[in-house]
Structure formats: C-alpha cells, structure tokens
Design a protein around this motif. Sequence first.
Motif, PDB file in Angstrom:
ATOM      1  N   TYR B 328       0.821  -1.217   0.000  1.00  0.00           N
ATOM      2  CA  TYR B 328       0.000   0.000   0.000  1.00  0.00           C
ATOM      3  C   TYR B 328       0.848   1.256   0.000  1.00  0.00           C
ATOM      4  O   TYR B 328       0.539   2.229  -0.696  1.00  0.00           O
ATOM      5  CB  TYR B 328      -0.934   0.015   1.212  1.00  0.00           C
ATOM      6  N   ALA B 329       1.917   1.250   0.809  1.00  0.00           N
ATOM      7  CA  ALA B 329       2.803   2.418   0.869  1.00  0.00           C
ATOM      8  C   ALA B 329       3.335   2.751  -0.514  1.00  0.00           C
ATOM      9  O   ALA B 329       3.421   3.913  -0.904  1.00  0.00           O
ATOM     10  CB  ALA B 329       3.942   2.155   1.842  1.00  0.00           C
ATOM     11  N   GLU B 330       3.664   1.684  -1.278  1.00  0.00           N
ATOM     12  CA  GLU B 330       4.173   1.916  -2.628  1.00  0.00           C
ATOM     13  C   GLU B 330       3.055   2.399  -3.550  1.00  0.00           C
ATOM     14  O   GLU B 330       3.252   3.308  -4.345  1.00  0.00           O
ATOM     15  CB  GLU B 330       4.810   0.633  -3.176  1.00  0.00           C
ATOM     16  N   GLU B 331       1.866   1.792  -3.392  1.00  0.00           N
ATOM     17  CA  GLU B 331       0.745   2.167  -4.261  1.00  0.00           C
ATOM     18  C   GLU B 331       0.382   3.641  -4.076  1.00  0.00           C
ATOM     19  O   GLU B 331       0.125   4.349  -5.040  1.00  0.00           O
ATOM     20  CB  GLU B 331      -0.464   1.276  -3.974  1.00  0.00           C
ATOM     21  N   TYR B 332       0.343   4.122  -2.818  1.00  0.00           N
ATOM     22  CA  TYR B 332      -0.033   5.509  -2.553  1.00  0.00           C
ATOM     23  C   TYR B 332       1.188   6.420  -2.470  1.00  0.00           C
ATOM     24  O   TYR B 332       1.069   7.607  -2.177  1.00  0.00           O
ATOM     25  CB  TYR B 332      -0.845   5.591  -1.261  1.00  0.00           C
ATOM     26  N   ASN B 333       2.381   5.831  -2.668  1.00  0.00           N
ATOM     27  CA  ASN B 333       3.639   6.571  -2.615  1.00  0.00           C
ATOM     28  C   ASN B 333       3.787   7.371  -1.319  1.00  0.00           C
ATOM     29  O   ASN B 333       4.099   8.552  -1.320  1.00  0.00           O
ATOM     30  CB  ASN B 333       3.764   7.479  -3.846  1.00  0.00           C
ATOM     31  N   VAL B 334       3.518   6.704  -0.184  1.00  0.00           N
ATOM     32  CA  VAL B 334       3.656   7.333   1.127  1.00  0.00           C
ATOM     33  C   VAL B 334       4.734   6.560   1.902  1.00  0.00           C
ATOM     34  O   VAL B 334       4.487   5.470   2.417  1.00  0.00           O
ATOM     35  CB  VAL B 334       2.317   7.318   1.902  1.00  0.00           C
ATOM     36  N   HIS B 335       5.938   7.107   1.925  1.00  0.00           N
ATOM     37  CA  HIS B 335       7.077   6.483   2.615  1.00  0.00           C
ATOM     38  C   HIS B 335       7.331   5.024   2.199  1.00  0.00           C
ATOM     39  O   HIS B 335       7.547   4.178   3.071  1.00  0.00           O
ATOM     40  CB  HIS B 335       6.882   6.534   4.141  1.00  0.00           C
ATOM     41  N   PRO B 336       7.323   4.709   0.907  1.00  0.00           N
ATOM     42  CA  PRO B 336       7.575   3.303   0.530  1.00  0.00           C
ATOM     43  C   PRO B 336       8.976   2.839   0.926  1.00  0.00           C
ATOM     44  O   PRO B 336       9.174   1.656   1.211  1.00  0.00           O
ATOM     45  CB  PRO B 336       7.406   3.301  -0.994  1.00  0.00           C
ATOM     46  N   ASP B 337       9.947   3.802   0.953  1.00  0.00           N
ATOM     47  CA  ASP B 337      11.317   3.413   1.318  1.00  0.00           C
ATOM     48  C   ASP B 337      11.404   2.946   2.772  1.00  0.00           C
ATOM     49  O   ASP B 337      12.112   1.989   3.094  1.00  0.00           O
ATOM     50  CB  ASP B 337      12.290   4.572   1.045  1.00  0.00           C
ATOM     51  N   ILE B 338      10.650   3.618   3.653  1.00  0.00           N
ATOM     52  CA  ILE B 338      10.658   3.208   5.067  1.00  0.00           C
ATOM     53  C   ILE B 338      10.025   1.827   5.210  1.00  0.00           C
ATOM     54  O   ILE B 338      10.535   0.952   5.922  1.00  0.00           O
ATOM     55  CB  ILE B 338       9.893   4.231   5.944  1.00  0.00           C
ATOM     56  N   MET B 339       8.905   1.630   4.518  1.00  0.00           N
ATOM     57  CA  MET B 339       8.202   0.356   4.638  1.00  0.00           C
ATOM     58  C   MET B 339       9.021  -0.795   4.044  1.00  0.00           C
ATOM     59  O   MET B 339       9.028  -1.897   4.581  1.00  0.00           O
ATOM     60  CB  MET B 339       6.839   0.439   3.941  1.00  0.00           C
ATOM     61  N   SER B 340       9.694  -0.526   2.931  1.00  0.00           N
ATOM     62  CA  SER B 340      10.554  -1.547   2.332  1.00  0.00           C
ATOM     63  C   SER B 340      11.655  -1.948   3.306  1.00  0.00           C
ATOM     64  O   SER B 340      11.920  -3.135   3.529  1.00  0.00           O
ATOM     65  CB  SER B 340      11.140  -1.000   1.025  1.00  0.00           C
ATOM     66  N   THR B 341      12.299  -0.939   3.916  1.00  0.00           N
ATOM     67  CA  THR B 341      13.320  -1.221   4.934  1.00  0.00           C
ATOM     68  C   THR B 341      12.695  -1.978   6.108  1.00  0.00           C
ATOM     69  O   THR B 341      13.294  -2.923   6.638  1.00  0.00           O
ATOM     70  CB  THR B 341      13.941   0.098   5.434  1.00  0.00           C
TER      71      THR B 341
END
Lengths: 365, 365
Positions: B328-341
């Motif tokens: 979801y973070a990637e889909e909405y582009n809201v802190h995807p880097d933090i969530m990936s980490t």
Amino acid sequence: MITWSSLYHVVEAMMPLYAAMALGYASVRKKAFTPEQCVGINHFVALLAVPLLIFRMISSNNPYTMNIRFLAADTLQKVIILAALAAWARFSNNGSIAWVITLFSLATLPNTVLMGVPVLRGMYGPMSENLMVQIVVLQFVVWYVLVVFLFEYMAAQNAFMEQQQMSPPQANGSHSVDIPAVNADGSDPDVSIAQEETIRPSGMLILVMAVKKILKIPSTYASLLGLFWSLIAFRFGIKMPAIIDNSLSIISVSAIGLGMFSVGAFMAQRKKFITCGYYLAVLAMVMRFLIGPIVMLVSSFAVGLQGVFLNVGVVQAALPLAVLSFVYAEEYNVHPDIMSTGVIVGIFISVPLTILYYVLLGLER
Amino acid sequence: MITWSSLYHVVEAMMPLYAAMALGYASVRKKAFTPEQCVGINHFVALLAVPLLIFRMISSNNPYTMNIRFLAADTLQKVIILAALAAWARFSNNGSIAWVITLFSLATLPNTVLMGVPVLRGMYGPMSENLMVQIVVLQFVVWYVLVVFLFEYMAAQNAFMEQQQMSPPQANGSHSVDIPAVNADGSDPDVSIAQEETIRPSGMLILVMAVKKILKIPSTYASLLGLFWSLIAFRFGIKMPAIIDNSLSIISVSAIGLGMFSVGAFMAQRKKFITCGYYLAVLAMVMRFLIGPIVMLVSSFAVGLQGVFLNVGVVQAALPLAVLSFVYAEEYNVHPDIMSTGVIVGIFISVPLTILYYVLLGLER
C-alpha cells in the motif's frame, strides 16, 4: 467391484487439479496476468517446484523394495513401442526421427508427477503413490534422457545436412583417401566416406550437447540426487532431518497447484484448443489413450503382473500427456502443435477415459 | 520454562520461511527470473494464494468461540497507538496523516498470515494458530480497511489542496452565502465556508473511493466471505465439502512458500537493504519491535489477559512488518522506502528478537 463411493473418491482427487487449471484459464482470460507473468509462474514450477517435489518423492522412496515386475512391465511397454516406431521409421518412406520422438512421447510419457500421484492415490490408495514414484524415477533417469538425446541427435543431423548442402566443394575436397573399389552396398565411396568423417566428430558433439542439455533439466538431476540420497539413506537407516525436509516442502507443495494453474494459463493463451488439425489430434489421442494403455496391458501380462499392480500400471498409462513433453517439443520445434493439442485435449478426455479404465479393470477383478 | 527442544521447534518453524526467501533472493540474483516474471509470482500470491489461504483459515475458525479478551487486548493496542499518533499529529508541527499511517502500520500490523501462523504454531502449538486466525479477521476486516481509508482521505485532501492552489479565484467566487459575523474561533468565515463546501462532496467521494479500493483487495473480501461462511456453518453445523476444500487448498498451500519467495525476490531487486537512511530505519525497528509489543503487553495487562494468551499476543506483535503494508505504501507513494526497509530489515532482526520475546515470556511464567 467398483463402488459409487470409490468413484466419488476419484472425482474428489481429480477435481482440485481441474479447479487449479480453470483458475489459471480464467485468470489469463480476464487479463489478470500478462503472458510474461505466466512465463514467470511456469518457470517457477519447472525450475524449482517440480524438481523439489520429484526430489522429495524419490528421496523418501525405499529403492531396495522397488517392485521389479511392475517396473519391468513399464519398461517393456516403452521398449515395444520404441522398437515398433524405429522399425517403421527404418522401413517406411514417411518415417523420421521427429515422428518417432513425437509418437513415442505421446504413447509412453504420461503426466505422472502432477496428475498421476494424486489421481492414482484417490483410486488405489497410498501404495499406488509409491508405485508412481518408481515410474517417475525411470521416466526422468532413463526415458526423458533418451528423448532429449534423440532431439539433439536430430538437431545435429539437420545442422550437418544444411552444412553439406551449403558447402559441397569443401566437403568433397576435404578428403584425400584413395579407395580403388566400390563399397559393398554399391554406393559411391567418396560421398559415404566424406559423410562419415563429418558425422564421426559430430557424434561426440551430439553426446556432449545432449549431456549438457540434460544437466540443464532440474527434474533430471533432482531424480538422480533423490535416487542417490535414497540409496544411501535406506542402506544406512539415515532419516532426512525435519528442518531440511520442511524447507524443501514449503516450495514443493506448490508444484501441483501451480503446475495445473500454468497448464490452464497456457490453454488460455492459445487461440484454439486444437492447433494441429483433427486428423493429427485423433492420432495423438489414439496413441495416448489406446496404444499406450493396451501395450502396457500386454507387457503386464507378458511379465506376469497381476491384481492391483496391473490396474495401477494400465491406469497410469492412460493419464494425460506429460506437460514436459510439450515443453521439449516447443524448445526443439518438433511438432509443438501436436503436443500442445495432446496436452490440452488429453486433459479433458482423460476424465471419462481414466475413469473408464478404472471401472473396466475393477470389473475384471 | 523454555527448553532447548522447544527452542529447536521454533527454529524448525522459521527455517523453511527463510529457505523460501533465500531461494527467491538467489533466483533473482542469478537472473533466473526477470523483474516482470517476479511481478507475476507476487501477483499470484496477492491475488489468489493469500486470499484463498485467508478464506480457508477464517472459514474453518469457529467465530462463536473466539477469545474476546485476547481480541480486546489486540484492539486496545491498536487504539492506544492510533490515538497517540492522532494526538501527536493534531498538536505537533511535524505531524501529518502520512506519518500517522506509516507509524501506525509499523507498530501494529505484523505479518500474521505468512509468518505468524507457522512461527506461533512452532512456539505454542495448534491453539496459537487459532488465535492468529482471530487476529487475521480483525486485521483484514477492520484495520487494513482503516489504513486504506486514511490513504484515500489523504490522497483526496492533497488533490483538493492542489485544486485550491491552482484556482483561488473560482474557489472564492463560488460561494455566495452572506455571513455578517466572524466565526467563533476568529478565523475568516469566507475561507472556512469555501473549504467546507468543497470538502463536503469530496468527503462522500473519499468514502466511495475507499470502498472501491477495499473491494479490489482480495484479502479483504476473502476475510468477509470466510467470516460469513463460518457464521452460518458453525451456527447450523454445516461442513465444507472435502471436494471444495481440496480445490481451495491446492492453490492456498502455495501461499506461504511463494509469499516468502516473493519477499526474497523483492529484496534481490533492491540496490540496498536500507533505502531510507539509518535514522528512519532505527525508528521503524523501534516502532515494530519495541513500541508495538510493549503497548500490546500493557493492553494485555489492562484487559486482564494472562498466561499463554498473553505470550501469544506479545510474540505475534513482535513479528516482522506485514508485506501488504509495503504494498500500500508503494501504491499511494507514502514512505515506501521506510516500509521496504521495515519489511527487509525486520525479517532479519525478527529471528533473534522474536525468539528473545519468546524466551523472556517463558521465563516469566
């Protein structure tokens, strides 16, 4: 005698396979997966899931208690069919290695791993699973190796013939052997020797290329490794540690579902189910569902196989065509349309036919 | 007390998950799969395998014997963390809905389906599997719905603000309400009303869009359908026919192996494991492995949860971050880097940490 309850068990065993296939078909038709994504799923099945499943199946099978009579019947069936096809290819004008491979695959290589194990288990219980594993060993260690070798031989032969046609002066000029007499069969000695010289090194080349190809087939070395492990483990009473077995099974459990899903996805990507014409489709079905099982029945009688072993042998010979046979046919471009039809139509036809064989064999007992 | 043998069982339960992940990582690194093929596998997991697994898990769970105290502790944990984050967002200058969602997801949404069930089963036996299923129900029926709603709300708010900035004359000119007095809070009534008029219809729009999004999430309606079936089935004593259950399980068994494979493949495609910088990575780990479990412990004491239920509650709160949160973070582009980490580092850190929580809670008993 076959009861309604046992027939229901067979349907119960086959239904999930068709459900997974239908899901694959529907998903691709609804554009939920692109063709490249389907390749990814199929690749996962062929490269990882099926080889791991084969390894687990074979490594847990006791090779010292294999049913020699059962395997002899299976081997005899394949040898009879191969010999008949080879004789036809040798003495008929229409015969060719391509047709030998195609008809041999159609008649003798059923889908043992994905469909054979679950369906036969549903029919004859857990003991039939063990028998299927034994057939899987031979299928991957002997028969697919032979098929790949024949494909490579044919490819090398074609390459040689192209080379001959493209460069006759060099081919003739390259030999300087002086032979005064005509060959025993009356053929021109010059051409015969020139061919032999070029074929001899390519004979080694074919072998090397075939071995290389075979080493690229994960299922083959999964079979060899599994056999190797089982020979040691059952000799010295070693058990596979649960932690390793679980690590293998987390991937291998996906093989059957994903494999059938992939077959469905493959169907959905074709424009027609029958791509090779009705005549060849009927020929493919006759080879698969009539010649294969009947020769298996004859072979079983010949080696004295009886009872439930006979039934398992004949029913497994009437399973749909192995998907791997299509994969190779496409890779070497040798009748891929016939093999594709063989897989697709075979899967649909197999429901009534496999059950029919099951019922007929049940009546006889 | 924790024994070495029980600790071995935990490692035994975790090892296959890491083996599948390592296989995914190695396969992509060795270029056995293209990125698009990995998308195919991941898509299969998200669209089919996990939803079917969730449906099977929830539909076979008796909703009339759910552990209310256990679920109350889980709910209280999430409400406490959400309230604290909302208060911080309201009264701090740095606060924003984006950070509320990110920190809430990090602290409260562990990987229950793929890792929770097998790991907790290894630790506390089959009863913990049932408790995990109950948390999965709430996670998909309540909490992910809330997260998606907040994402949609934020997206709509951003769209509104962009619109406001792009067209101030129209926005001001569109209202013709004549208000003589200044608002109670002393703000300019014109601007306040202009905003409310535009926000009100978009309030409905947000809800419609959120519902539409949620209906596109297979896991959510798999949960709802499963809950619906279980409410009827356990009320009237209906059993799922084996033929249907087997047809679902042929695909659902692949979820855990393929899911972890996909996580490994995802890691292999990143240039670095830590893409958000060390400060944020530490923050993410503190939220996941310290704040989450500690608030769960406090909530458990508050509702009077004891014994093995308390342990299961705290240990599941210390599982790695749910992969869906990253999706979801990637889909909405809201802190995807933090969530990936959060997903990647969390999976490695979780081995010692989850075991540490397990041992500490075991000592206390």
